[in-house]
Design an enzyme around this catalytic site. Sequence first.
Site, short mmCIF file in Angstrom:
data_model
loop_
_atom_site.label_atom_id
_atom_site.label_comp_id
_atom_site.label_asym_id
_atom_site.label_seq_id
_atom_site.Cartn_x
_atom_site.Cartn_y
_atom_site.Cartn_z
N HIS A 1 0.42 7.08 8.54
CA HIS A 1 1.79 7.72 7.56
C HIS A 1 0.44 9.48 7.64
O HIS A 1 1.22 10.01 7.50
CB HIS A 1 1.59 7.67 6.38
CG HIS A 1 2.77 6.59 6.29
ND1 HIS A 1 3.53 7.18 6.91
CD2 HIS A 1 2.87 5.20 6.05
CE1 HIS A 1 4.97 5.22 7.01
NE2 HIS A 1 3.97 4.89 6.19
N ASN B 1 0.02 8.17 -0.04
CA ASN B 1 -0.02 9.36 -0.45
C ASN B 1 -1.64 10.16 -0.09
O ASN B 1 -2.60 9.94 0.50
CB ASN B 1 -1.05 9.04 -1.93
CG ASN B 1 -0.42 8.04 -2.92
OD1 ASN B 1 0.46 8.11 -2.89
ND2 ASN B 1 -0.98 7.05 -3.29
N GLU C 1 8.82 5.28 8.05
CA GLU C 1 8.34 3.98 8.07
C GLU C 1 8.01 3.35 9.36
O GLU C 1 7.70 2.10 10.22
CB GLU C 1 9.24 3.56 6.89
CG GLU C 1 8.95 3.83 5.94
CD GLU C 1 7.60 3.71 5.58
OE1 GLU C 1 6.77 3.48 6.13
OE2 GLU C 1 7.48 4.06 4.39
N ALA D 1 0.91 -0.50 0.15
CA ALA D 1 0.30 0.20 -0.03
C ALA D 1 0.72 1.01 0.39
O ALA D 1 1.95 1.51 -0.32
CB ALA D 1 -0.86 0.45 1.26
N HIS E 1 -1.04 1.00 8.71
CA HIS E 1 0.51 1.68 8.85
C HIS E 1 -0.33 2.79 8.15
O HIS E 1 0.51 3.81 8.29
CB HIS E 1 0.90 0.26 7.50
CG HIS E 1 2.53 0.82 7.38
ND1 HIS E 1 3.90 0.56 8.58
CD2 HIS E 1 2.69 1.89 7.01
CE1 HIS E 1 4.45 0.95 7.62
NE2 HIS E 1 3.84 2.22 6.71
N GLU E 2 -0.51 2.66 7.28
CA GLU E 2 -0.98 4.07 5.83
C GLU E 2 -1.80 5.28 6.45
O GLU E 2 -1.50 6.15 6.70
CB GLU E 2 -1.78 3.18 5.21
CG GLU E 2 -0.99 2.24 4.00
CD GLU E 2 0.18 2.30 4.01
OE1 GLU E 2 1.00 3.33 3.75
OE2 GLU E 2 1.40 1.04 3.69
#
Length: 983
Positions: free
Chosen positions: A407, A371, A426, A368, A403-404
Amino acid sequence: MYVQKPFGCPKEEHSIPASAELENNSNQKKYTVNRGRPSKSVVISRPLCILMGIGALLLAILVGLVVFFLVPRGCSAGEETPSALTKAVDTVLGGLRKSEDDVDERLPRSIRPTHYRIRIVPYLNTSSTSGWVSMVLKAEEDTSEIIFHARNISIDKHSVTVRKNSSQIKINAQDYAEGDKYKIRLDETLSKGDECEVSMGYTGVLDRHLKGFYKGKYISARNNESYFASTQFSPTDARKAFPCFDEPYFKAKFTISLARPFNMTTLSNMPLGKVEAYEHDKSWYWDDYPETPDMPTYLVAFMVSDLQSTQSTDHRIKMWARNDLIHFTAYAGDLAPKILRYFEEYFGTSFPLPKIDIVAVPEFGFSAMENWGLITFRENVLLIDPATSTNSDKREAAVVLGHEIAHQWFGNLVSPKWWNDLWLKEGFATYLEYFGVDSANPDWKIAEEFLLTETHRAMGVDALESARAISFEVKNSKQIRQAFDDISYAKGACIIRMMNNFLGEAVFKTGLINFLHKYQYGVADREDLFTSLTEEAHKNGILPPNVTVGGIMETWTERPGFPVVHSIADYENNKLLLSQKRFFLSGKQEKSSWWIPISFTAKKTLDENADFSETKPKYWMRGEHQIEEDADLRNISWYLLNVNHTGYFIVNYDEKNWRALSDNIMNLPPLTRAQLISDSMDLASASLISYDIPLRMIARMATQDKMIMIIPTLATLNKLDFLNNMLYNTPAFGLFEEFHSKIFKQTYNIVTQFEGLVDVYITNRIRRVVLEWSCRSSISKCAHEARHRFRERMIHNTVIHPEVRSTVYCTAIREGGDIEWKWAYRRYLDTPSISEKNIILDALGCTKEKWLLSRYLDSLTAGSSIRVQDADKVFSSVAANPDGMPIAFDFLRKNWNALLNRYGDGFSIVAKMIRSLATHMNTEFQLSEFQRFKDSVKQNISTTASAFDAAIEQVRANVNWMNRNYEEVESWLQQHRDYFDFV
């Protein structure tokens, strides 16, 4: 038009002749060479001519041998040389060829962008793009040059304009430069603080390497071919889509317009603004998107497709997928809002954009990509089919979503200044994903799995001599891509967890929030983070005034590896003698000087239980190699350091304490059992303790664990897997199989139930891994049942429960022949289930039929239904098979150039293939062949250098293990075969 073309293979007319060009003369007794006019012919006698021919032939053979050994194999006539060869490796400066590693792609800081206006048209039928970009720039210092990035795009030089205050500035020169750069030299100097606008038109390529702005395809349920265009810009591929300052430091605002056919839709970081007519074709439209917040180029995203959407339970979130798969987004659509709301509360900051589109992209390189406002996924990660998906599939979807979404703050709201601090985004996303998932699914207790998934993963690579520091200097795309590894992700998460523990959750969390507020919409580095945490720690008295978080953590971020703390107890004087060394799997000894927080607990003989709740450090090693500390060791049964493994290190005790811990293994919490088994197995592997300690501990736990606790059982089987791989081709393997089948007999009997499966996460998690071990033996009840179930599936189309399907498929294909293999391959082509496709890809590599394994690997170079994103899965499934590893190794050597050409240098696809080979290699011959392979491709090693280094060192460590430990393990298994119960 500037296009970097591949060199390709040399044609015959450019090669060295194999023999002289001979021509028969009229009397057929003489021969002429390079015959000109008759009066000037050179006449040579037959014997001399024959000798010259033989000499030329020998010369040709010599040249051929040189070419064979110096040029990587796999390049056949008409085959393109990988694009890696057309890059800076061929740059010649000052008469010297410049290495790819020496090329510096970093831009000067003399000027920076503040806004981009991008208009781009993707032509799916020609796999090309045309675009126009305008960049508003601000001079940070006096300069007469504008330098930005561009790769594989052709800039129309005649369209390039530079304006300042509405006046056009004359351009003296412009051209492409080394390091993916485009340089414009101006006729006048821009003074510090000046703004200018640079505009240009360009054309680009929609390639199939899943990088930049790329073209993908999928086959619909009605067997129709559909195409789409999507982006993957991280880390350095925005420059393939439009000219830009392609570094995280250069944040700017973006206003994007995308052209599309009438029957397709577009997506970008912001919600769709207005739709306008396309001036050149009435069946096309312009989709205009409003201005974004300041963001780096790697987070810009857009796509053109016929995907469909559905609303999630949060009005800000939409799910996107193919029309026939859109209903499989329901699981993620329910989970994502819960995780988003958790992080909004945790960080005390609302998600800063108006929306999030979460897209299942039919072809996608990473699992993934975060963005901002447009999170893209692989289909098999995001889509959950209630009928076929497993608990493991749900876990992966949840973890990657966590996780995304994490971010969106760590990486997006605040971005790293440069890629040397990749772990800053990360590592944090990996650490925080556990919080997000735990908030949505508390019954999973997923935080307890951190030791298994992150600590073990990080230490596995960090225990090698080739390990790198978390923060290290990178200056070009090749080096940056190699930084996306277990060190940045898993080790980054481990040291963040350690910081949280020694600072305390309250101080740590407040420090993070302060950091995010201070640097929001900007960039920061690790020192900025450490300063925010230090300020909060000093305010709350957690650290002394002369100690900073940066001073502690630089020993963890700026050097590779991790320490082993050796602890010797002086019971008479109530002292602990603690010393530290860097831990190597090879057994190498090296002093170290980390700042190490060490927690302590002990079991008093009269107390009922030890205290495992206190994980704050009782002792600190402040860079000293050895310290002596007071400890209350009176009347204790045992003591333990690094409680709950919160510190990123392992502990080696004196033998008395190891024996006491081993004897009391079942009286310890499950996480502590896993920690002790893991540490002791690693220490034994490095020959720092006897294998008698961990093997006795494992046997005692396996025979006495009636509850089959998930964390210690998984940790044990993971560590035993190394022994399985090392012993597989040795006389001791039968003893090892007898060992694990005896000590886990009760476990196998309880878990090997193909009926009565329930949808309970923890139960099915342990069932899956135990079944894999139980079915390894061809004569086991598990293997027999698996083959029966598979035959029923083939003949009567019966349903196999998703939780056991992977074990059933692999076992039946391993024990079967071409009939089972071909049926499974046809099933892969026909099934609409993304989850089942993934299971079959792994299972096809389980066969013992070598010709089938070769056929399977051939699909990676020939046209087949195997997608680019799945290539490493196919290869790794064969390499993980002990019978398939030599076939996989030969395949990689023979097809090196073809694989690089097909899969490019992104997503570590070829690097993952290399790393997967090391598992079963443990002989001197295999080591020398691996090293020889690396040497043979060193001129075309692309982004795989670090993978080669790690794999070769792993093989070397395996060889050393065989030399040091094989006889000890074989002897131990032989001596204890009659009483593996260890009551």
